[in-house]
Design a protein around this motif. Structure first.
Motif, PDB file in Angstrom:
ATOM      1  N   VAL A 158      -2.825   6.921  -3.015  1.00  0.00           N
ATOM      2  CA  VAL A 158      -2.108   8.149  -3.394  1.00  0.00           C
ATOM      3  C   VAL A 158      -0.759   7.789  -4.009  1.00  0.00           C
ATOM      4  CG1 VAL A 158      -1.060  10.271  -2.544  1.00  0.00           C
ATOM      5  CG2 VAL A 158      -3.282   9.544  -1.664  1.00  0.00           C
ATOM      6  N   ALA A 159      -0.064   6.844  -3.392  1.00  0.00           N
ATOM      7  CA  ALA A 159       1.244   6.439  -3.925  1.00  0.00           C
ATOM      8  C   ALA A 159       1.093   5.861  -5.329  1.00  0.00           C
ATOM      9  CB  ALA A 159       1.888   5.405  -2.991  1.00  0.00           C
ATOM     10  N   LEU A 160       0.113   5.026  -5.519  1.00  0.00           N
ATOM     11  CA  LEU A 160      -0.068   4.401  -6.832  1.00  0.00           C
ATOM     12  C   LEU A 160      -0.454   5.428  -7.887  1.00  0.00           C
ATOM     13  CD1 LEU A 160      -0.084   1.948  -8.624  1.00  0.00           C
ATOM     14  CD2 LEU A 160      -2.375   1.381  -7.776  1.00  0.00           C
ATOM     15  N   ASP A 210       0.308   8.599  -7.823  1.00  0.00           N
ATOM     16  CA  ASP A 210       1.539   9.335  -8.111  1.00  0.00           C
ATOM     17  C   ASP A 210       2.415   8.544  -9.085  1.00  0.00           C
ATOM     18  OD1 ASP A 210       1.210  11.651  -6.731  1.00  0.00           O
ATOM     19  OD2 ASP A 210       2.504  11.145  -5.045  1.00  0.00           O
ATOM     20  N   GLY A 211       2.578   7.269  -8.802  1.00  0.00           N
ATOM     21  CA  GLY A 211       3.444   6.442  -9.647  1.00  0.00           C
ATOM     22  C   GLY A 211       2.929   6.335 -11.067  1.00  0.00           C
TER      23      GLY A 211
END
Lengths: 178, 178
Positions: free
Chosen positions: A147-149, A151-152
């Motif tokens: 999810v973080a990646l 988003d990034g």
DNA sequence: TATCCATGTGTACGCTAGTACACATGGGAT
DNA sequence: ATCCCATGTGTACTAGCGTACACATGGATA
């Protein structure tokens, strides 16, 4: 005026708010601009949403639900046989295909949580819900990292203007999955 | 008033703008609020910065330089012997240690590029500069992915309120490095 | 020394904002 | 059938905003 007894009034105000954010950004969101867009009097928006934060919470929640549907609609995400990195990269392509307004609205409201505590629980709902969904295919730690990646990657595209590159996304997502 | 011939006037206005964003967010940034914070007349802020976008560009550029220094100060990033993932995860710990106001200002201005085209080149400068720096230790594709992942991890912490977990960051960054 | 213009100062205007409030209306509980 | 109150409507108030502009000042240049 003269539209009394409108059982969908509240919903139409939320829809109008999302359109306003899409057209003018959060900076252009006001009780008045939403009232005009929804074609209701000023007093109606302030009655249903005491503060703009309340309205943004409702709008972000609704936007989240829309994107959650695009995730769930991609049934292959649940299929253990499918290539998870490829599926997620393709989901990104779907998000960036055509008109990006919806995605910009989603991110603008999501990122507004940075300065608006009222939005934080809703932002957290989105991140956790997405991660929970991905955790069905991997472990929770990997899911959160995915999810973080994602988003990034989306932010780099939206903020800097570089095009979305599905092959690149698939490659680096696959590395996180390991 | 009566402070004529102020060769640092422009710089003090930028510093004041950063403080205002730290205290009230971008939504609280106006020519007047900055003028009050910098203790200069309204006409002075509008003279040096025709639009608020101009002022935000200057503020973001300055904030970027500050964070670029924290990256360069971590000399071990250049050392081929060091553990790159561990160094980056430690850099994150440094950013989140103590007062987060600076980091919030940096991200709020950075993310504002989503809706303000004037900020996009400056946002891109940051992302590219950081990636170029990391590319000294890996390939450009991996470097870009590391920047994206770091952005995503920081955002999850800032937006949802979960604590920064250096061990988790190190683990997933290492996977991207491969 | 004389001049110019980048810089600094103070004020006013028109606009939009959130807020507050008085009043209207009629669906639904009693 | 009656009444209450959630909902809807219209307007006025105050505050803050960007903008514009006239005027002041004195370093830099010729």
């Amino acid at each position: 005026m003269a539209r009394r007894y409108d059982p969908e009034r509240r919903q139409r105000i939320i829809d109008a708010a999302i359109r306003v954010v899409g057209e003018k950004g959060i900076a252009g969101l006001s009780h008045r601009s939403v009232a005009a867009e929804a074609d209701v009097p000023l007093g109606s928006t302030t009655y249903h949403f005491k503060t703009l934060d309340d309205l943004m919470v409702a709008a972000l929640r609704q936007a989240n639900e829309g994107y959650a549907r695009t995730v769930l609609a991609r049934g292959a995400l649940q299929d253990p046989e499918s290539d998870l990195a490829a599926e997620l990269a393709a989901l990104g392509s779907e998000w960036f295909a055509g008109d990006r307004t919806g995605l910009e609205v989603e991110y603008e409201l999501y990122l507004a949580a940075l300065r608006r505590p009222a939005l934080r629980p809703v932002a957290a709902e989105w991140a956790e819900g997405f991660a929970d969904c991905l955790a069905l295919r991997t472990d929770p730690v990997t899911a959160r990292a995915l999810v973080a990646l994602i988003d990034g990657i989306c932010l780099q595209v939206l903020l800097t203007g570089v095009p979305y590159d599905e092959g690149y996304a698939r490659e680096v997502l696959a590395r996180v999955i390991g």
